[in-house]
Every structure is written in C-alpha cells, then in structure tokens.
Motif scaffolding. Sequence first.
Motif, PDB file in Angstrom:
ATOM      1  N   LEU A 156       0.827  -1.205   0.000  1.00  0.00           N
ATOM      2  CA  LEU A 156       0.000   0.000   0.000  1.00  0.00           C
ATOM      3  C   LEU A 156       0.862   1.255   0.000  1.00  0.00           C
ATOM      4  O   LEU A 156       0.657   2.179  -0.803  1.00  0.00           O
ATOM      5  CB  LEU A 156      -0.923  -0.020   1.220  1.00  0.00           C
ATOM      6  N   SER A 157       1.849   1.291   0.881  1.00  0.00           N
ATOM      7  CA  SER A 157       2.724   2.459   0.969  1.00  0.00           C
ATOM      8  C   SER A 157       3.527   2.651  -0.311  1.00  0.00           C
ATOM      9  O   SER A 157       3.658   3.772  -0.825  1.00  0.00           O
ATOM     10  CB  SER A 157       3.663   2.295   2.165  1.00  0.00           C
ATOM     11  N   SER A 159       2.742   1.689  -3.340  1.00  0.00           N
ATOM     12  CA  SER A 159       1.858   2.111  -4.434  1.00  0.00           C
ATOM     13  C   SER A 159       1.496   3.583  -4.316  1.00  0.00           C
ATOM     14  O   SER A 159       1.439   4.305  -5.323  1.00  0.00           O
ATOM     15  CB  SER A 159       0.588   1.253  -4.443  1.00  0.00           C
ATOM     16  N   ARG A 160       1.231   4.043  -3.098  1.00  0.00           N
ATOM     17  CA  ARG A 160       0.923   5.461  -2.893  1.00  0.00           C
ATOM     18  C   ARG A 160       2.085   6.334  -3.353  1.00  0.00           C
ATOM     19  O   ARG A 160       1.896   7.337  -4.046  1.00  0.00           O
ATOM     20  CB  ARG A 160       0.619   5.717  -1.416  1.00  0.00           C
ATOM     21  N   TRP A 161       3.284   5.941  -2.943  1.00  0.00           N
ATOM     22  CA  TRP A 161       4.450   6.732  -3.344  1.00  0.00           C
ATOM     23  C   TRP A 161       4.634   6.689  -4.861  1.00  0.00           C
ATOM     24  O   TRP A 161       4.831   7.724  -5.504  1.00  0.00           O
ATOM     25  CB  TRP A 161       5.709   6.193  -2.665  1.00  0.00           C
ATOM     26  N   ASN A 163       2.570   6.086  -7.308  1.00  0.00           N
ATOM     27  CA  ASN A 163       1.567   6.819  -8.071  1.00  0.00           C
ATOM     28  C   ASN A 163       1.837   8.322  -8.033  1.00  0.00           C
ATOM     29  O   ASN A 163       1.777   9.004  -9.064  1.00  0.00           O
ATOM     30  CB  ASN A 163       0.172   6.531  -7.534  1.00  0.00           C
ATOM     31  N   THR A 174      -1.841   1.812  -8.597  1.00  0.00           N
ATOM     32  CA  THR A 174      -2.944   1.723  -7.633  1.00  0.00           C
ATOM     33  C   THR A 174      -2.777   0.502  -6.744  1.00  0.00           C
ATOM     34  O   THR A 174      -2.498  -0.598  -7.234  1.00  0.00           O
ATOM     35  CB  THR A 174      -4.290   1.609  -8.371  1.00  0.00           C
ATOM     36  N   LYS A 219      -6.211   6.913  -9.267  1.00  0.00           N
ATOM     37  CA  LYS A 219      -6.261   6.846  -7.803  1.00  0.00           C
ATOM     38  C   LYS A 219      -5.148   5.948  -7.276  1.00  0.00           C
ATOM     39  O   LYS A 219      -4.915   4.858  -7.791  1.00  0.00           O
ATOM     40  CB  LYS A 219      -7.618   6.318  -7.337  1.00  0.00           C
ATOM     41  N   ALA A 220      -4.504   6.394  -6.221  1.00  0.00           N
ATOM     42  CA  ALA A 220      -3.419   5.615  -5.631  1.00  0.00           C
ATOM     43  C   ALA A 220      -3.931   4.421  -4.843  1.00  0.00           C
ATOM     44  O   ALA A 220      -3.218   3.421  -4.705  1.00  0.00           O
ATOM     45  CB  ALA A 220      -2.570   6.503  -4.723  1.00  0.00           C
ATOM     46  N   VAL A 221      -5.148   4.518  -4.317  1.00  0.00           N
ATOM     47  CA  VAL A 221      -5.720   3.453  -3.491  1.00  0.00           C
ATOM     48  C   VAL A 221      -7.155   3.204  -3.930  1.00  0.00           C
ATOM     49  O   VAL A 221      -7.916   4.148  -4.172  1.00  0.00           O
ATOM     50  CB  VAL A 221      -5.694   3.816  -1.994  1.00  0.00           C
TER      51      VAL A 221
END
Length: 252
Positions: A156-157, A159-161, A163, A174, A219-221
Amino acid sequence: MTTALITGASSGLGAEFARQLAAQGHGLVLVARSQDRLDALAAELRGAYGIDVEVLTADLTDPLGLGLVGTRLADPSRPVGILVNNAGLGLLHDFHHTPIEEEVAHLRLHVEAALTTTRAVLPGMLARGEGRIVNVASIAAYLPRGTYSAAKAWLLSFSRWANGHYKRSGVLVTALCPGMTRTEFHARMGMETRWIPGWAWLQADRVVREGLRDNLAGKAVSVPSMLYKTVAVASRVLPARLMAGPARHPRR
C-alpha cells in the motif's frame, strides 16, 4: 489495446482480471505456477475474445521464476502496458508457529515479487509515456493482522508513493485493497470461513471492476465497497485490539 501481464492468474482475482481485461480487448500474459489451469484459461479467453494470450509458468518465490517474469516485462520488443501484481498467499497460524521458510516465501511473494516486476516494467512505461500498474493489496494493510498485514501495508505504501511520483510521467499505480472476497484464497490456506456473515463478502468481479476503474482514474488506493472504506477509516482511530479481529481457525 495494449498487453497486460497478470501474476497469480490461474484462479480467483487473477483469473477475473484476465477475463475483464480480455473483454476490453487487451492481449494477455498469464503468470502462475499451474500450467494446466493457465492453459485452460488461455484457451477460454482466446476463443471468447480473439485476443493473443501468452502463458508463462513461474514460481515467483523462486529467483529463477521471478527472473523469467522480469525478463518478459523488460522486453522492449513485446511491451507490457498493464501490470497486475496479484499473486499472493495467506498464512493460517501465528508467527511463532509458522516455519520461517514459509514466512520468507510469503514475504518474497508479496513484497520482493511486486518490487521486482514493477522495477522491470517501469523503464519501458516511462519511455512510452504511459502505463498502468495494479498492486493487489488488502484491507488487511490497514489492520494489525500479523505478517500478512505487514506485507500488504508495504504494498500500500509503495503504491501510494509510486503513483504520486510517476503519475506526472503517465504511469498510474494503484493499490487495490479488497476485504473478504469469494475466491479460493481462504480454502487454499485452510481457513474456516463459516463464521463470516454473508454481508461481509465481496464478489471477485466487483473487486476487479472497481480496481481497474480507480486505476484508470489515477487513484493511488482503491477500496471496494462502503463497508471496507469504513473499515479503513476506522482503523485510524480505533484501538488496535479492536481492529485485529478474531483469530484464524483451520477448516474442520
């Protein structure tokens, strides 16, 4: 249409990703350990949609298998425009009861494999100015649920970074974070699920449809369903002992 490579494609969410992307007209590279199941799915999708489907049998916990997939992703003559990191497994028992070899394989599959495949495909995507990556995490990324949650939290972390860092260059990343989903996942890990109420379950087609939609939207998530969106929000304020949930039990 571009080519999509999907790991863990022989069943569950991976097979559903393959079907939905095939329906959109994308060519496919299907990756999993089960040759027979991959061949059957490939034949189904070629017949239904008239697309090109490549089968790549590989164990992503093995360096040779992971290297094979990385080489395919980096091949400039056969560019991959969509990467779905879906391969995963669950561990039934507490950390102190699980053999360390199983924990290491678990970590490699959820973290090292996603890291390696993303690194392999990214230069080509950046050179072309477009690309899409979906990393199948879990609502467990928000919860204190052992090493599975820890691995999914990394995904999750990451992917957020990724993106935020690469979206301006045309690459959308995502983390898809579904809750309980009706696939073979829990049966394969030997987990008893009869105690889980029907309203808590998601269908695989919905999870994949929302994940692809949110990825295309940048969307990142992506957290499918209001129920699990609420769980993600609650995890930020409620005590860990409440969010950990009941212990897993083997099937009888």
